[in-house]
Design an enzyme around this catalytic site. Structure first.
Site, PDB file in Angstrom:
ATOM      1  N   ASP A  80      -4.324  77.613  14.787  1.00  0.00           N
ATOM      2  CA  ASP A  80      -4.252  76.904  16.065  1.00  0.00           C
ATOM      3  C   ASP A  80      -5.569  76.206  16.391  1.00  0.00           C
ATOM      4  OD1 ASP A  80      -2.769  76.163  18.294  1.00  0.00           O
ATOM      5  OD2 ASP A  80      -3.261  77.960  19.436  1.00  0.00           O
ATOM      6  N   HIS A  81      -5.476  74.976  16.816  1.00  0.00           N
ATOM      7  CA  HIS A  81      -6.600  74.198  17.354  1.00  0.00           C
ATOM      8  C   HIS A  81      -7.813  74.100  16.436  1.00  0.00           C
ATOM      9  CE1 HIS A  81      -5.087  73.024  21.245  1.00  0.00           C
ATOM     10  NE2 HIS A  81      -4.525  74.223  21.335  1.00  0.00           N
ATOM     11  N   HIS A 177      -5.868  75.350  29.492  1.00  0.00           N
ATOM     12  CA  HIS A 177      -6.125  76.538  28.682  1.00  0.00           C
ATOM     13  C   HIS A 177      -7.339  77.268  29.227  1.00  0.00           C
ATOM     14  CE1 HIS A 177      -4.184  74.839  24.736  1.00  0.00           C
ATOM     15  NE2 HIS A 177      -3.336  74.925  25.723  1.00  0.00           N
ATOM     16  N   GLY A 178      -7.443  78.526  28.876  1.00  0.00           N
ATOM     17  CA  GLY A 178      -8.653  79.282  29.193  1.00  0.00           C
ATOM     18  C   GLY A 178      -8.849  79.462  30.684  1.00  0.00           C
TER      19      GLY A 178
END
Length: 195
Positions: A80-81, A177-178
């Site tokens: 991912d990412h 996100h986050g």
């Protein structure tokens, strides 16, 4: 590619989601697979670059593939990412089913170039590739973006998909996100336009 794309097409046709969860260690990984089995749901188990660097690509792949092979539901092993084409290549070589190359912070031409590079390598080996375009709000391992022009532009998304043959695309529609402040405002109209 052999396993993920049919699962995504079935989910789309039957209008359900295939959840994807990031894990940091074997205990989280085991819990994700256990719950997917309880729910009788396919699942993507995803490792971010920080975890791959900490444990080693071969260790992450071995843990996840071992659990996937023993599971009673489809388990997709996903990177991912990653902003690194080289890490994507390593993940493909280690046995991941799917990799994400995140060129969303790059100019469109550079994003296309890095996605093309990963697609060329991964597709020859039967591995799916996810790209990303637009910005993700918040603070997390992908960085910190707080600007106003974060939505994916439809012509850019079309250009990236047509130029690269990428299998799936993450798009910036107001998701976060986050750690972030406030409630994300998702632009479903833009998502529909991109689709």
């Amino acid at each position: 590619m052999k396993q993920l794309l049919p699962l995504l097409k079935q989910a789309q046709a039957e209008v359900y989601a295939i959840p994807a969860f990031n894990y940091a260690d074997i205990w989280e990984l085991e819990a994700i697979v256990e719950v997917a089995e309880q729910e009788r749901s396919p699942v993507m188990v995803a490792s971010i670059p920080k975890i791959v660097d900490a444990h080693g690509c071969h260790v992450c792949a071995a843990m996840a593939k071992s659990l996937a092979n023993a599971a009673s539901v489809p388990v997709i092993v996903h990177l991912d990412h990653s902003i690194s084409a080289e890490m994507c290549v390593r993940a493909v070589d280690c046995g991941y089913d799917s990799v994400m190359i995140d060129g969303s912070k790059l100019p469109l031409e550079d994003n296309i170039a890095i996605v093309k590079k990963v697609v060329a390598y991964a597709h020859d080996r039967g591995v799916c590739v996810e790209g990303e375009i637009g910005q993700i709000m918040g603070r997390g391992y992908e960085g910190n973006y707080e600007g106003g022009d974060y939505l994916v532009q439809v012509p850019d998304a079309v250009a990236l998909v047509e130029a690269t043959g990428v299998d799936s695309l993450a798009v910036g529609i107001g998701t976060a996100h986050g750690f972030y402040k406030g409630t994300p405002k998702l632009n479903f109209q833009r998502l529909q336009e991109v689709r």
